[in-house]
Design a protein around this motif. Structure first.
Motif, PDB file in Angstrom:
ATOM      1  N   LEU A   1       2.211 -36.201  19.221  1.00 50.83           N
ATOM      2  CA  LEU A   1       3.296 -36.160  20.201  1.00 50.83           C
ATOM      3  C   LEU A   1       4.309 -37.289  20.037  1.00 50.83           C
ATOM      4  O   LEU A   1       5.346 -37.282  20.704  1.00 50.83           O
ATOM      5  N   GLY A   2       4.018 -38.257  19.171  1.00 57.42           N
ATOM      6  CA  GLY A   2       4.853 -39.463  19.101  1.00 57.42           C
ATOM      7  C   GLY A   2       6.157 -39.290  18.336  1.00 57.42           C
ATOM      8  O   GLY A   2       6.315 -38.383  17.505  1.00 57.42           O
ATOM      9  N   ALA A   3       7.080 -40.208  18.617  1.00 54.96           N
ATOM     10  CA  ALA A   3       8.407 -40.151  17.992  1.00 54.96           C
ATOM     11  C   ALA A   3       8.364 -40.576  16.522  1.00 54.96           C
ATOM     12  O   ALA A   3       9.190 -40.118  15.719  1.00 54.96           O
ATOM     13  N   ALA A   4       7.417 -41.446  16.146  1.00 55.66           N
ATOM     14  CA  ALA A   4       7.400 -41.996  14.788  1.00 55.66           C
ATOM     15  C   ALA A   4       7.269 -40.890  13.742  1.00 55.66           C
ATOM     16  O   ALA A   4       8.041 -40.832  12.782  1.00 55.66           O
ATOM     17  N   ASN A   5       6.302 -39.986  13.950  1.00 58.85           N
ATOM     18  CA  ASN A   5       6.117 -38.904  12.979  1.00 58.85           C
ATOM     19  C   ASN A   5       7.274 -37.919  13.015  1.00 58.85           C
ATOM     20  O   ASN A   5       7.631 -37.327  11.992  1.00 58.85           O
TER      21      ASN A   5
ATOM     22  N   ILE B   1       4.489 -43.931  20.945  1.00 57.15           N
ATOM     23  CA  ILE B   1       5.413 -43.709  19.818  1.00 57.15           C
ATOM     24  C   ILE B   1       4.655 -43.284  18.558  1.00 57.15           C
ATOM     25  O   ILE B   1       5.087 -42.417  17.811  1.00 57.15           O
ATOM     26  N   LEU B   2       3.473 -43.901  18.353  1.00 55.90           N
ATOM     27  CA  LEU B   2       2.735 -43.643  17.107  1.00 55.90           C
ATOM     28  C   LEU B   2       1.713 -42.519  17.217  1.00 55.90           C
ATOM     29  O   LEU B   2       0.974 -42.268  16.259  1.00 55.90           O
TER      30      LEU B   2
ATOM     31  N   GLY C   1       1.707 -52.466  23.852  1.00 47.58           N
ATOM     32  CA  GLY C   1       0.638 -51.643  23.270  1.00 47.58           C
ATOM     33  C   GLY C   1       0.736 -50.202  23.724  1.00 47.58           C
ATOM     34  O   GLY C   1       0.649 -49.267  22.914  1.00 47.58           O
ATOM     35  N   MET C   2       0.940 -50.011  25.023  1.00 52.46           N
ATOM     36  CA  MET C   2       1.035 -48.645  25.566  1.00 52.46           C
ATOM     37  C   MET C   2       2.243 -47.922  24.971  1.00 52.46           C
ATOM     38  O   MET C   2       2.169 -46.741  24.630  1.00 52.46           O
ATOM     39  N   MET C   3       3.345 -48.653  24.872  1.00 50.02           N
ATOM     40  CA  MET C   3       4.577 -48.057  24.353  1.00 50.02           C
ATOM     41  C   MET C   3       4.381 -47.588  22.905  1.00 50.02           C
ATOM     42  O   MET C   3       4.707 -46.452  22.560  1.00 50.02           O
TER      43      MET C   3
END
Lengths: 433, 295
Positions: free
Chosen positions: B136-140, B131-132, B125-127
């Motif tokens: 700041l997340g990698a997904a976007n 990411i989402l 969940g934290m990970m």
């Protein structure tokens, strides 16, 4: 209903009266009185407890007692406490508590041990109970019973990027309208940063929203009824949600202190309205040390009524060794320990510690620390501890405040409907026994 | 030995066996029965905001019928259950087929494929929360790198349930795949040899032979996942706490908040017993289905 004011000039000198006879007993005080006993401490694993527990070994050496620490994140700590207290268990001797949130509820449920007598009769010579914030002691006093001793003083404050403000030709905001105007200008002047960020996660919203409501001149309750649909209430709901929706980061409805601190620390927010406790986190790595200004939240039509609260240490009413537990509470809230904690960035609830030369030297090392202390001084003198509705079901009331704000951020309801729905639910809570 | 003596010996043996197993039985009953009975009893109690307790009869259950949040929570629970289960069964079977046919796949790659379900849900969940993160997340960042518009993911009332279902499926699809892989390995080779002789295409072999023979195994995997999915809690609690608004407020999250944040243990118990009944109902339905597809 008036906000539960913290200002020292309106606070009753509850503790000063209680402490008047303390010196008579101080001479007999022996820290080793409960040598060999074990005290269990249910702690919230936040910066306040982390700083305190750095000195756990000092307590054990001083008293000969063993300190068993049961530490959880805030919500899990309450979950454990509810289970233990509902079972009338003596597993926990001392626990951390937020009087502004659960004080009314825990006091009514009889979960707090009464510290009034012990704080008068069982104090070490150098404890100086009068030196603790009388306002915070008053906030922890329910039906004449002192229920916890303050560990820190905190509240939401306004963090802003001085370099971005300078680049965009802006002055530090003095009013809420200035904040909105600055956000508008930053949006066009520096498109790479989020102009404004604050709490958008439903249960966390009341902490920052209350400050805006009080600054604007609103109240949660009027004539025994929920007052969010008053003109001031609607203005506060509308302004807070507009700032978040139009100038906040995407996904702001899931933002609490972790996300806000991370966004601001990474240089991607120009203004953040977040807890004074987050200073250490925000300054980690040093990137924001030289370009951050700090203020109490700018004034509204009612001036500045900052939210001011503090964590407290309470003795469980089910503890079989309340006196030994009190020794731990006393040590943890003593001037010596609070000074050590202050040097780790935990704002002291003792004016004497705030004036201590060593602490002042630490404060003077960085301009941002000076501004932090100046903001805390305003919180201490002008603050209100009213976060959410001043009722027994305070935690539940925060849900409905948060829901109304989120409905507006997500444009799911117009302000009239959002506040009316919240008022309806909150009136039922107020009426509930 | 006379019949009477033999009967006496048998009786004594039975008594001895009963005496020897009694502690384990008492312990097991106490560990299972006590919490259940206590929760049932709590469901008939009402607690004031200050923790004062009184007998409420069926009031908690009648409140449940008129509680909008309960029905909303039930709907969210069912939506999440259906979406996640469908994703996990489809991709679980696919992953199992890949692992079954890729005989040369190194052990470490196989381990990597199945590793997500060994991760604690809180860590997962934290990970995914990081990411989402829309800012700041990698997904976007990845979406935008391909010229696609960013998403609010967990912060969008529309997308929060599909996103949570995707996170759970990322974690638990390998578990389903492992169960199905076991089923695949136990299928009789003679059926496939016969199909090969008859000239069946790979698709027909899968559709007409593999899938029907695998159905009991797939239903078993569905039962195991259903129990978890209907009680969905950890990932939602870590990522959204039921939000935004009430968009991911499952029955389990709602019951937790009623009990441990608002201290209404009686109503929370009624909610949780209702959820338990739903879980039992689902397991019974799947069990019947398993009986129907057994071969």
């Amino acid at each position: 209903m008036k906000a539960r004011m913290l200002a020292t000039h309106v606070a009753l000198p509850v503790f000063a009266i209680a402490a008047a006879s303390a010196p008579a007993h101080a001479a007999d005080f022996d820290w080793m009185k409960f040598k060999g006993k074990t005290v269990t401490f249910l702690a919230n694993n936040n910066p306040v407890a982390q700083a305190l527990l750095t000195y756990k070994a000092d307590f054990e050496k001083l008293t000969g007692m063993t300190l068993k620490v049961d530490a959880y994140q805030e919500q899990q700590m309450r979950q454990r406490l509810v289970t233990v207290m509902n079972a009338n268990s003596d597993e926990v001797d001392v626990f951390m508590t937020l009087p502004s949130r659960e004080g009314e509820q825990f006091a009514a449920a009889g979960w707090y041990g009464d510290l009034t007598t012990m704080a008068r009769n069982e104090v070490a010579k150098d404890y100086d109970p009068n030196g603790l914030s009388q306002a915070l002691l008053k906030a922890a006093t329910f039906n004449g019973k002192l229920t916890s001793m303050p560990m820190n003083i905190e509240g939401p404050i306004f963090y802003y990027r001085t370099d971005i403000f300078k680049k965009c030709g802006l002055e530090a905001p003095k009013t809420i309208k200035d904040v909105e105007a600055a956000a508008e200008k930053i949006k066009t002047c520096d498109g790479a940063v989020t102009p404004f960020v604050s709490r958008g996660l439903k249960p966390a919203i009341a902490y920052t929203f209350s400050n805006m409501l009080h600054n604007i001149g609103g109240t949660y309750i009027a004539s025994g009824k929920s007052n969010l649909c008053s003109a001031k209430g609607k203005e506060a709901l509308d302004t807070y949600s507009r700032l978040m929706r139009d100038f906040g980061p995407p996904g702001v409805v899931n933002y609490s202190f972790q996300q806000i601190s991370a966004l601001y620390r990474s240089g991607r927010a120009a203004m953040a309205f977040e807890s004074s406790n987050e200073l250490r986190t925000v300054m980690e790595g040093g990137a924001r040390l030289k370009d951050t200004g700090l203020l109490p939240f700018p004034a509204g039509e009612a001036g500045q009524v900052p939210t001011t609260i503090g964590w407290g240490m309470a003795v469980s009413s089910h503890s079989k060794q309340p006196e030994a537990a009190w020794y731990f509470v006393q040590w943890a809230t003593s001037p010596e320990v609070q000074k050590k904690m202050a040097l780790q960035g935990i704002a002291p609830p003792r004016p004497s510690v705030a004036k201590d030369p060593e602490y002042r030297k630490w404060i003077d090392e960085e301009p941002v620390r000076k501004e932090w202390q100046a903001a805390l001084d305003v919180l201490a003198t002008k603050g209100s501890s009213e976060v959410g509705y001043p009722i027994v079901a305070n935690p539940e009331s925060r849900e409905f405040i948060g829901q109304a704000v989120q409905d507006l951020i997500l444009k799911q309801k117009p302000v009239e409907q959002a506040c009316a729905d919240a008022d309806k639910a909150l009136d039922a809570l107020i009426a509930r026994k | 030995m006379s019949d009477t003596a033999a009967t006496l010996t048998q009786d004594r043996q039975k008594l001895e066996m009963a005496a020897l197993s009694a502690p384990a039985v008492v312990f097991t009953v106490a560990m299972i029965a006590f919490p259940v009975v206590y929760t049932i009893w709590l469901g008939f109690q009402t607690f004031s905001s200050t923790g004062k307790q009184s007998f409420a009869g069926l009031a908690n259950y009648s409140k449940l019928i008129s509680d909008v949040e309960f029905w909303h929570g039930l709907w969210i629970t069912i939506a999440l259950f259906v979406l996640s289960l469908a994703l996990q069964l489809v991709f679980g079977v696919w992953l199992a087929l890949v692992l079954f046919h890729a005989k040369r796949l190194p052990g470490i790659v196989r381990s990597l494929f199945i590793s997500p379900f060994m991760m604690p849900p809180v860590v997962a969940g934290m990970m995914w929360l990081v990411i989402l993160d829309p800012s700041l997340g990698a997904a976007n960042y990845i979406l935008q790198s391909f010229g696609l518009p960013p998403s609010d993911w967990l912060a969008s009332p529309t997308w929060v349930i599909p996103t949570v279902a995707l996170i759970d499926s990322w974690q638990w699809t390998p578990y389903v795949a492992l169960i199905v892989l076991g089923g695949l390995q136990s299928l009789p080779p003679s059926v496939y040899e016969a199909a090969q002789i008859d000239g069946a295409s790979p698709f027909k072999t899968f559709h007409r032979i593999t899938l029907p023979l695998l159905l009991p195994t797939i239903v078993t995997a569905a039962i195991l996942r259903s129990v978890d999915l209907l009680r969905f809690f950890d990932i939602i609690y870590i990522t959204t706490q039921g939000g935004p608004g009430n968009a991911s407020n499952t029955l389990n999250i709602y019951g937790f908040r009623v009990g441990f944040e608002f201290f209404n243990i009686g109503y929370a118990s009624a909610l949780m017993l209702t959820l338990t009944a739903i879980v039992f109902g689902a397991v019974l339905a799947f069990n019947r289905l398993r009986g129907a597809v057994a071969w």
